[in-house]
Design a protein around this motif. Structure first.
Motif, short mmCIF file in Angstrom:
data_model
loop_
_atom_site.label_atom_id
_atom_site.label_comp_id
_atom_site.label_asym_id
_atom_site.label_seq_id
_atom_site.Cartn_x
_atom_site.Cartn_y
_atom_site.Cartn_z
N HIS A 1 4.66 -18.90 14.08
CA HIS A 1 6.20 -18.71 14.32
C HIS A 1 6.86 -17.30 13.96
N SER A 2 5.40 -15.81 14.44
CA SER A 2 5.41 -14.74 14.53
C SER A 2 6.20 -14.07 15.60
N SER A 3 6.86 -12.75 14.64
CA SER A 3 7.93 -11.88 15.24
C SER A 3 6.49 -10.99 16.16
N GLY A 4 5.87 -11.03 16.34
CA GLY A 4 4.67 -10.00 16.17
C GLY A 4 4.85 -10.36 18.34
N ASP A 5 4.00 -9.95 18.94
CA ASP A 5 4.00 -9.57 20.29
C ASP A 5 2.79 -10.09 20.64
N LEU A 6 2.82 -10.47 22.05
CA LEU A 6 1.16 -10.94 22.75
C LEU A 6 0.52 -10.73 22.59
N VAL A 7 0.66 -9.11 22.68
CA VAL A 7 -0.72 -8.28 23.17
C VAL A 7 -1.68 -8.12 21.30
N ASP A 8 -0.21 -7.39 20.29
CA ASP A 8 -1.34 -7.91 19.01
C ASP A 8 -1.40 -9.10 18.76
N TYR A 9 -1.15 -10.15 19.45
CA TYR A 9 -2.07 -11.31 19.11
C TYR A 9 -3.63 -11.73 19.85
N ALA A 10 -3.57 -11.09 20.91
CA ALA A 10 -4.40 -10.76 21.98
C ALA A 10 -6.22 -9.95 21.03
N SER A 11 -4.66 -8.79 20.73
CA SER A 11 -6.30 -7.79 19.80
C SER A 11 -6.72 -8.63 19.24
N HIS A 12 -6.11 -9.34 18.23
CA HIS A 12 -6.66 -9.75 17.13
C HIS A 12 -7.74 -10.61 17.41
N MET A 13 -7.56 -11.44 18.60
CA MET A 13 -8.31 -12.66 18.64
C MET A 13 -9.53 -12.10 19.52
N ALA A 14 -10.35 -11.28 20.41
CA ALA A 14 -10.62 -10.45 20.95
C ALA A 14 -11.71 -10.05 19.71
N THR A 15 -10.82 -9.19 18.48
CA THR A 15 -11.41 -8.84 17.80
C THR A 15 -12.86 -10.07 16.50
N ALA A 16 -11.91 -11.22 16.20
CA ALA A 16 -12.69 -11.71 16.07
C ALA A 16 -13.43 -12.54 17.18
N MET A 17 -13.51 -12.74 18.70
CA MET A 17 -14.85 -12.63 19.34
C MET A 17 -16.15 -11.91 19.10
N SER A 18 -15.39 -11.00 19.16
CA SER A 18 -17.14 -9.51 19.21
C SER A 18 -17.53 -9.63 17.87
N ASN A 19 -17.31 -10.06 16.87
CA ASN A 19 -17.11 -10.43 15.19
C ASN A 19 -18.19 -11.73 15.79
N VAL A 20 -17.64 -12.60 15.87
CA VAL A 20 -18.60 -13.53 16.92
C VAL A 20 -20.06 -13.87 17.42
N HIS A 21 -19.87 -12.59 18.80
CA HIS A 21 -21.14 -12.30 19.34
C HIS A 21 -21.40 -10.93 18.70
N THR A 22 -21.09 -11.24 17.82
CA THR A 22 -22.20 -10.06 16.70
C THR A 22 -23.23 -10.61 15.89
N ILE A 23 -22.19 -11.77 15.56
CA ILE A 23 -23.27 -12.84 14.19
C ILE A 23 -24.33 -12.74 14.72
N GLN A 24 -24.21 -13.36 16.44
CA GLN A 24 -24.96 -14.09 17.39
C GLN A 24 -26.02 -12.79 17.45
N SER A 25 -26.21 -11.65 17.99
CA SER A 25 -27.07 -10.66 17.77
C SER A 25 -27.77 -10.23 16.50
N PHE A 26 -27.52 -11.19 15.22
CA PHE A 26 -28.16 -11.18 14.14
C PHE A 26 -28.83 -11.85 13.80
N LEU A 27 -28.67 -13.50 14.60
CA LEU A 27 -29.05 -14.37 14.81
C LEU A 27 -30.62 -13.50 15.26
N HIS A 28 -30.58 -13.34 16.35
CA HIS A 28 -32.06 -12.92 16.61
C HIS A 28 -32.57 -11.56 16.57
N GLN A 29 -31.87 -10.64 15.72
CA GLN A 29 -33.01 -9.83 14.91
C GLN A 29 -33.18 -10.54 14.27
N ALA A 30 -33.10 -11.35 13.52
CA ALA A 30 -33.60 -12.32 12.47
C ALA A 30 -34.75 -13.13 12.54
#
Length: 389
Positions: free
Chosen positions: A313-342
């Motif tokens: 029930h946040s008062s933030g707009d949809l753009v802010d929500y999408a920005s944070h979720m995009a950051t989270a997805m980027s971190n997950v993809h980066t973790i996948q690349s870390f697995l490959h490097q290991a």
């Protein structure tokens, strides 16, 4: 005066005679007996009857009965014959009654035995029916429990149906890889017995094992593309292996420690010891860098998902929500690349170890690593099979 034959049976003995008028002869006496005694007496003295003269003659000194055809005598003997016949008939009747009573009692006993047998059979039948009903009830309870367990499993499968298919595919591929790896280890162990004069065969087998490890890294890379979290958690390994797991596998530095401990009894040159030491240090540095990168990614992921704009029930707009979720997805993809490097680091450590050691030494090093992993799996089996308190 006439003698009463009907009321007083009579018999004759030796030296006694009487006439048919009832008068006793001189020197003779009359004694009375029943008809059975007459029969016995007659048979003993040989009575002779004359049908022609109608007289009865007795042997010995008894004399003779005259006038056998006298009506009085005939009536008397007819009466005696009838009485004797009736007595014999009564005896036969009594015997028949006794026999009938015995037969009836025997039939009653048979009937009682039959009834007892029927009651026992009915009791056993009731017991069998009761046991059968109880067995059916227990089977019904077990079926209900199985149905509940199956329904629970279906419910859990429904929650994870988006990833189960991919996880099963990776697990099947890993199981096939593990079976082939054990086969290669057996060949390597058998060839190591005569390694002094057959370095070429050992070199080919070591190359095959290193290449097989490369296949495992390719399988894990494909599995991470489908479900990175499954590879990262290590659920496809045993519990003891997961305890020492680092980014979807073993630390290269830990495996090099195992090799150094197993290779010390062997004759390693000073140059080889230095190279192994330098390889161990470089692996540790790379692992530390990857671990620091993983910590930074996890911290960034936590910040992205804990932002106030992502509240329901946040008062933030949809753009802010999408920005944070995009950051989270980027971190997950980066973790996948870390697995490959290991995985690349683990593969690099094995290849460098092969270059440092001779074929025979490399074969022993690979067998030491395999034995270490087998002991971890055995430890997991013992832990899971421990007595539950």
């Amino acid at each position: 005066m006439m003698h009463n034959f009907n009321s007083d049976p009579f018999y004759l003995t030796r030296s006694h005679e009487f006439d048919w008028n009832g008068n006793e002869s001189a020197g003779n006496g009359i004694q009375h007996v029943d008809s059975a005694d007459i029969t016995i007496f007659s048979m003993h003295n040989g009575i002779k009857a004359s049908n022609d003269s109608g007289s009865l003659q007795f042997g010995g000194s008894l004399g003779q009965f005259e006038k056998w055809d006298d009506p009085m005598v005939a009536d008397h003997f007819q009466h005696k014959h009838t009485s004797t016949h009736n007595e014999l008939a009564g005896v036969r009747l009594n015997a028949g009654d006794s026999s009938g009573h015995s037969n009836g009692r025997f039939l009653n006993q048979k009937k009682l035995v039959k009834l007892a047998q029927n009651r026992e059979a009915a009791r056993k039948s009731r017991m069998r029916k009761k046991a059968y009903v109880e067995e059916l009830e227990m089977s019904q309870k077990r079926l209900l429990q199985l149905d509940q367990a199956l329904e629970t499993a279906r419910h859990q499968a429904g929650k994870q149906r988006h990833s189960i298919g991919r996880d099963d595919a990776f697990d099947r591929d890993h199981a096939r890889w593990l079976g082939e790896h054990e086969r290669l280890m057996d060949e390597l162990r058998s060839s190591l017995i005569s390694c002094e004069g057959n370095d070429t065969t050992l070199h080919l087998l070591v190359d095959a094992v290193i290449s097989h490890y490369g296949d495992l890294h390719g399988i894990k890379s494909a599995g991470a593309g489908s479900d990175m979290f499954h590879i990262l958690s290590g659920l496809w390994t045993t519990p003891a292996e997961r305890l020492l797991m680092w980014l979807g596998g073993f630390r290269s530095s830990d495996l090099l420690k195992v090799v150094e401990k197993q290779m010390q009894p062997l004759s390693l040159s000073e140059e080889q010891l230095v190279c192994i030491f330098n390889l161990h240090k470089s692996c540790q540095h790379a692992e530390d860098a990857l671990s620091q990168g993983m910590e930074a990614l996890q911290h960034s992921l936590t910040l992205a998902l804990s932002s106030s704009s992502l509240a329901p029930h946040s008062s933030g707009d949809l753009v802010d929500y999408a920005s944070h979720m995009a950051t989270a997805m980027s971190n997950v993809h980066t973790i996948q690349s870390f697995l490959h490097q290991a995985d690349l680091l683990r593969m690099h450590a094995l290849q460098q170890l092969q270059r440092i050691l001779s074929p025979c030494q490399a074969a022993r090093a690979l067998l030491a690593i395999n034995d270490y992993q087998a002991r971890l799996r055995a430890l997991s089996s013992l832990w899971l099979a421990r007595p539950k308190e």
